[in-house]
Scaffold this active site. Structure first.
Site, PDB file in Angstrom:
ATOM      1  N   GLU A 129       0.848  -1.191   0.000  1.00 24.46           N
ATOM      2  CA  GLU A 129       0.000   0.000   0.000  1.00 24.46           C
ATOM      3  C   GLU A 129       0.883   1.240   0.000  1.00 24.46           C
ATOM      4  O   GLU A 129       1.969   1.217   0.594  1.00 24.46           O
ATOM      5  CB  GLU A 129      -0.765  -0.024   1.302  1.00 24.46           C
ATOM      6  CG  GLU A 129      -2.202   0.131   1.431  1.00 24.46           C
ATOM      7  CD  GLU A 129      -3.021   1.017   0.619  1.00 24.46           C
ATOM      8  OE1 GLU A 129      -2.565   1.572  -0.389  1.00 24.46           O
ATOM      9  OE2 GLU A 129      -4.163   1.185   1.010  1.00 24.46           O
ATOM     10  N   ASP A 130       0.438   2.306  -0.608  1.00 25.32           N
ATOM     11  CA  ASP A 130       1.203   3.549  -0.504  1.00 25.32           C
ATOM     12  C   ASP A 130       0.981   4.210   0.846  1.00 25.32           C
ATOM     13  O   ASP A 130       1.919   4.630   1.507  1.00 25.32           O
ATOM     14  CB  ASP A 130       0.877   4.510  -1.662  1.00 25.32           C
ATOM     15  CG  ASP A 130      -0.610   4.790  -1.793  1.00 25.32           C
ATOM     16  OD1 ASP A 130      -1.424   4.072  -1.167  1.00 25.32           O
ATOM     17  OD2 ASP A 130      -0.971   5.718  -2.535  1.00 25.32           O
ATOM     18  N   ASP A 133      -4.535   5.511   5.674  1.00 28.76           N
ATOM     19  CA  ASP A 133      -5.139   6.746   6.191  1.00 28.76           C
ATOM     20  C   ASP A 133      -6.251   6.358   7.161  1.00 28.76           C
ATOM     21  O   ASP A 133      -5.990   6.109   8.334  1.00 28.76           O
ATOM     22  CB  ASP A 133      -5.638   7.575   5.005  1.00 28.76           C
ATOM     23  CG  ASP A 133      -5.996   8.990   5.376  1.00 28.76           C
ATOM     24  OD1 ASP A 133      -6.273   9.254   6.569  1.00 28.76           O
ATOM     25  OD2 ASP A 133      -5.996   9.869   4.501  1.00 28.76           O
ATOM     26  N   PHE A 182      -2.422  16.114   3.665  1.00 31.37           N
ATOM     27  CA  PHE A 182      -2.683  15.527   2.349  1.00 31.37           C
ATOM     28  C   PHE A 182      -1.364  15.452   1.589  1.00 31.37           C
ATOM     29  O   PHE A 182      -0.781  16.464   1.210  1.00 31.37           O
ATOM     30  CB  PHE A 182      -3.713  16.329   1.565  1.00 31.37           C
ATOM     31  CG  PHE A 182      -4.291  15.504   0.450  1.00 31.37           C
ATOM     32  CD1 PHE A 182      -5.446  14.758   0.657  1.00 31.37           C
ATOM     33  CD2 PHE A 182      -3.670  15.439  -0.786  1.00 31.37           C
ATOM     34  CE1 PHE A 182      -5.969  13.953  -0.359  1.00 31.37           C
ATOM     35  CE2 PHE A 182      -4.185  14.639  -1.794  1.00 31.37           C
ATOM     36  CZ  PHE A 182      -5.334  13.902  -1.586  1.00 31.37           C
ATOM     37  N   ARG A 195       1.453  12.071  -9.114  1.00 28.50           N
ATOM     38  CA  ARG A 195       1.935  10.730  -8.767  1.00 28.50           C
ATOM     39  C   ARG A 195       3.415  10.574  -9.121  1.00 28.50           C
ATOM     40  O   ARG A 195       4.110   9.759  -8.534  1.00 28.50           O
ATOM     41  CB  ARG A 195       1.134   9.655  -9.519  1.00 28.50           C
ATOM     42  CG  ARG A 195      -0.317   9.511  -9.087  1.00 28.50           C
ATOM     43  CD  ARG A 195      -0.880   8.217  -9.630  1.00 28.50           C
ATOM     44  NE  ARG A 195      -2.332   8.174  -9.600  1.00 28.50           N
ATOM     45  CZ  ARG A 195      -3.051   7.708  -8.585  1.00 28.50           C
ATOM     46  NH1 ARG A 195      -2.447   7.271  -7.511  1.00 28.50           N
ATOM     47  NH2 ARG A 195      -4.356   7.679  -8.648  1.00 28.50           N
TER      48      ARG A 195
HETATM   49  C1  PRP Z   1      -5.788   5.869  -1.514  1.00 32.02           C
HETATM   50  C2  PRP Z   1      -4.473   5.265  -1.127  1.00 32.02           C
HETATM   51  C3  PRP Z   1      -4.860   4.093  -0.279  1.00 32.02           C
HETATM   52  C4  PRP Z   1      -6.138   4.543   0.358  1.00 32.02           C
HETATM   53  C5  PRP Z   1      -5.866   4.912   1.786  1.00 32.02           C
HETATM   54  O1  PRP Z   1      -6.255   5.138  -2.594  1.00 32.02           O
HETATM   55  O2  PRP Z   1      -3.745   4.887  -2.258  1.00 32.02           O
HETATM   56  O3  PRP Z   1      -5.085   2.944  -1.049  1.00 32.02           O
HETATM   57  O4  PRP Z   1      -6.605   5.684  -0.377  1.00 32.02           O
HETATM   58  O5  PRP Z   1      -6.995   5.487   2.384  1.00 32.02           O
HETATM   59  P1  PRP Z   1      -7.802   4.826   3.565  1.00 32.02           P
HETATM   60  O6  PRP Z   1      -6.817   4.230   4.549  1.00 32.02           O
HETATM   61  O7  PRP Z   1      -8.535   5.999   4.136  1.00 32.02           O
HETATM   62  O8  PRP Z   1      -8.724   3.787   2.997  1.00 32.02           O
HETATM   63  P2  PRP Z   1      -7.301   5.712  -3.656  1.00 32.02           P
HETATM   64  O9  PRP Z   1      -8.604   5.038  -3.439  1.00 32.02           O
HETATM   65  O10 PRP Z   1      -7.266   7.202  -3.625  1.00 32.02           O
HETATM   66  O11 PRP Z   1      -6.801   5.180  -5.022  1.00 32.02           O
HETATM   67  P3  PRP Z   1      -5.378   5.292  -5.734  1.00 32.02           P
HETATM   68  O12 PRP Z   1      -4.481   4.288  -5.056  1.00 32.02           O
HETATM   69  O13 PRP Z   1      -5.681   4.925  -7.136  1.00 32.02           O
HETATM   70  O14 PRP Z   1      -4.861   6.700  -5.589  1.00 32.02           O
END
Ligand code: PRP
Length: 204
Positions: A129-130, A133, A182, A195
């Protein structure tokens, strides 16, 4: 593309002077003039930490099939750097979920868009995961993946805000404790932008 003022050759390189971290405007054409509050994690800092994570993961999985599962899109840069630092056999696959639209706050909705084709049963699964949150995305995905009888199921997150109220699983490998801001860059986006930044910046 709109560019900050300055000599053209200042904008042609891929490196950014991370010593500009702070409240000053970061002069980087990739930001297209968007002001950032600060650079939270510089590219050298990220490289060093990714190398350490690769060593830790290598040591943690001495035997058995390892499937590194990247959660797209946000993990795509982190995953590609990370797997090159893992010194053991592994396979790579991806899954896609979406929890945020173009907003800067979680919608609370997790949508599965793509399911990995690789068999998970009997394998060590490392979900990459990146950022963690709210934890909603991970909780949903780990519930789903654990139903597929993996040998083990762990998470490696580059960033962890430690604000998750919805996360029922520990994150075994964490790159950095992240500020509750953010963040964009190194795979993380705002409305699909930024990105490709080689560092992680906090938006104002
Ligand atoms: C973002 C991020 C994580 C997730 C974290 O993904 O990459 O996967 O939100 O948030 P959380 O812990 O509140 O669930 P996003 O759905 O924006 O998609 P992306 O990876 O394509 O940017």
């Amino acid at each position: 593309m709109r560019r900050p003022s300055g000599p053209a050759d200042r904008w042609s390189g891929i490196s950014v002077n991370v010593s500009m971290a702070g409240s000053r405007t970061v002069e980087d054409p990739r930001l297209d003039g968007r002001p950032v509050k600060r650079i939270a994690f510089g590219s050298d800092q990220i490289s060093t930490r990714v190398r350490e994570l690769g060593c830790a993961i290598t040591d943690a999985y001495p035997v058995g099939d390892l499937l590194v599962l990247g959660l797209l899109k946000g993990s795509f840069i982190f995953l590609s750097d990370l797997v090159r630092e893992i010194r053991r056999p592994l396979q790579v696959d991806f899954l896609v979920a979406s929890s945020y639209g173009d907003a800067m706050e979680s919608s609370g909705t997790v949508r599965l868009v793509y399911d990995p084709e690789t068999t998970l049963e009997g394998k060590h699964i490392l979900l990459v995961e990146d950022i963690v949150d709210s934890g909603r995305t991970l909780s949903r995905l780990l519930d789903l993946l654990s139903e597929r009888s993996p040998r083990s199921l762990e998470v490696c997150a580059l960033l962890h805000k430690h604000v998750a109220e919805h996360l029922r699983y520990p994150t075994k490998f964490v790159g950095f404790d992240a500020p509750n801001e953010f963040l964009v860059g190194y795979g993380l986006d705002h409305a699909e932008n930024f990105r490709h930044l080689p560092y992680i910046a906090s938006l104002q």
